[in-house]
Design an enzyme around this catalytic site. Structure first.
Site, PDB file in Angstrom:
ATOM      1  N   THR A  52      -6.873  26.767 -18.016  1.00 20.49           N
ATOM      2  CA  THR A  52      -8.145  26.295 -16.737  1.00 20.49           C
ATOM      3  C   THR A  52      -9.290  27.249 -15.926  1.00 20.49           C
ATOM      4  OG1 THR A  52      -6.877  23.836 -17.228  1.00 20.49           O
ATOM      5  CG2 THR A  52      -7.950  24.053 -15.280  1.00 20.49           C
TER       6      THR A  52
ATOM      7  N   ASP B  28     -10.114  18.284 -18.320  1.00 24.71           N
ATOM      8  CA  ASP B  28      -8.188  18.682 -18.886  1.00 24.71           C
ATOM      9  C   ASP B  28      -7.368  16.762 -18.844  1.00 24.71           C
ATOM     10  OD1 ASP B  28      -6.687  21.432 -17.584  1.00 24.71           O
ATOM     11  OD2 ASP B  28      -8.536  20.673 -16.778  1.00 24.71           O
TER      12      ASP B  28
END
EC number: 3.1.3.7
Length: 291
Positions: free
Chosen positions: A122, A51
């Site tokens: 995620t 990320d």
């Protein structure tokens, strides 16, 4: 008329290449084996090294080429010098061959807001459900989502074990010819590209909804629709792709939680092929920088 001189189409062409670079970063972090997971607000709200690196790559690459853009990323990252290897300077030339819709031809950099989700899905990424993961770059003008890019880093990965091996050896072939991964893009008034549009089988009503963020309200709402089947998967981008590829009829998430960076790019792709994305009351979503 070719669009090489319009700000919007140059931005989309750059975002395409930048999203591909981010997808490669996402794959590389998995291959290296250290995800660097941290909890943001709770156990289902995670951030990984992928990320962080992907957002730095996307935002820095866009800002260098389009310094007057407003760029809003999901991750709250400290200001720091970005490694040159994270910067992507290229642009996808095929997009520049497309005509820019006339209503957007005079847009300037400062008129645009870019919403970035560097790694949508995620939690699924940390659990190895890699086909749920997308990289999202959405472009808004006057509060409306008008262009978007979705990269699926692991599209087709289950059928490409040899490609995965090359990934681990850093031999993966980059760019649009790579077997592993794909990039979808669209502009309102022009269309959406990079996938095969399909319809759900006739007579079937299939709902896709959240896998990691469900609650009683979400479950009750889905049940009330009396669907033939319910798909629970990760990632807003992934769910919109299920709609355009005929795996689901509707995406329902009757709860707070989705953010502008989750929906801006996918909304464009959906709207470009005749779908519609709204809030639970049927209102259109606003993408002003202060929305």
């Amino acid at each position: 008329m070719a669009s090489s001189n319009t700000v919007l189409m140059r931005l989309v062409a750059s975002a395409y290449s930048i999203a591909q670079k981010a997808g490669m970063i996402v794959r590389r972090v998995i291959a290296e084996g250290d995800l660097g997971i941290v909890e943001k607000t709770c156990a289902t709200d995670l951030q990984t090294k992928a990320d962080r690196l992907a957002q730095m790559s996307i935002c820095s690459s866009l800002a260098r080429k389009f310094p007057k853009l407003t760029i809003i990323g999901e991750e709250d990252l400290p200001s720091e010098e970005v490694d040159q290897e994270l910067i992507e300077d290229s642009q996808w030339e095929e997009i520049l061959k497309q005509p820019c819709p006339s209503q957007y031809s005079a847009i300037q950099e400062e008129d645009l807001v870019v919403w970035v989700d560097p790694l949508d899905g995620t939690k699924e990424y940390t659990e190895g459900l890699l086909d749920n993961v997308t990289v999202l770059i959405g472009i808004a003008y006057e509060g409306k989502a008008i262009a978007g890019v979705i990269n699926q880093p692991y599209y087709n990965y289950e059928n490409n074990e040899k490609q995965q091996l090359r990934e681990h050896r850093n031999e993966a072939k980059a760019g649009p010819d790579a077997v592993l991964g794909r990039t979808i893009w669209g502009v309102l008034g022009l269309g959406a590209f990079g996938f095969q549009l399909k319809e759900v089988p006739a007579g079937k009503h299939i709902i896709t909804t959240t896998r990691s963020h469900s609650n009683k309200l979400v479950t009750d709402c889905v049940t009330a629709m009396n669907p033939d089947a319910v798909l629970q998967v990760g990632g807003a981008g992934n769910k919109i792709i299920q709609l355009i590829e005929g795996k689901a009829s509707a995406y329902v998430f009757a709860s707070p939680g989705c953010k502008k960076w989750d929906t801006c790019a996918p909304e464009v792709i959906l709207h470009a092929v005749g779908g519609k994305l709204t809030d639970i009351h049927g209102n259109v979503l606003q993408y002003h920088k202060d929305a």
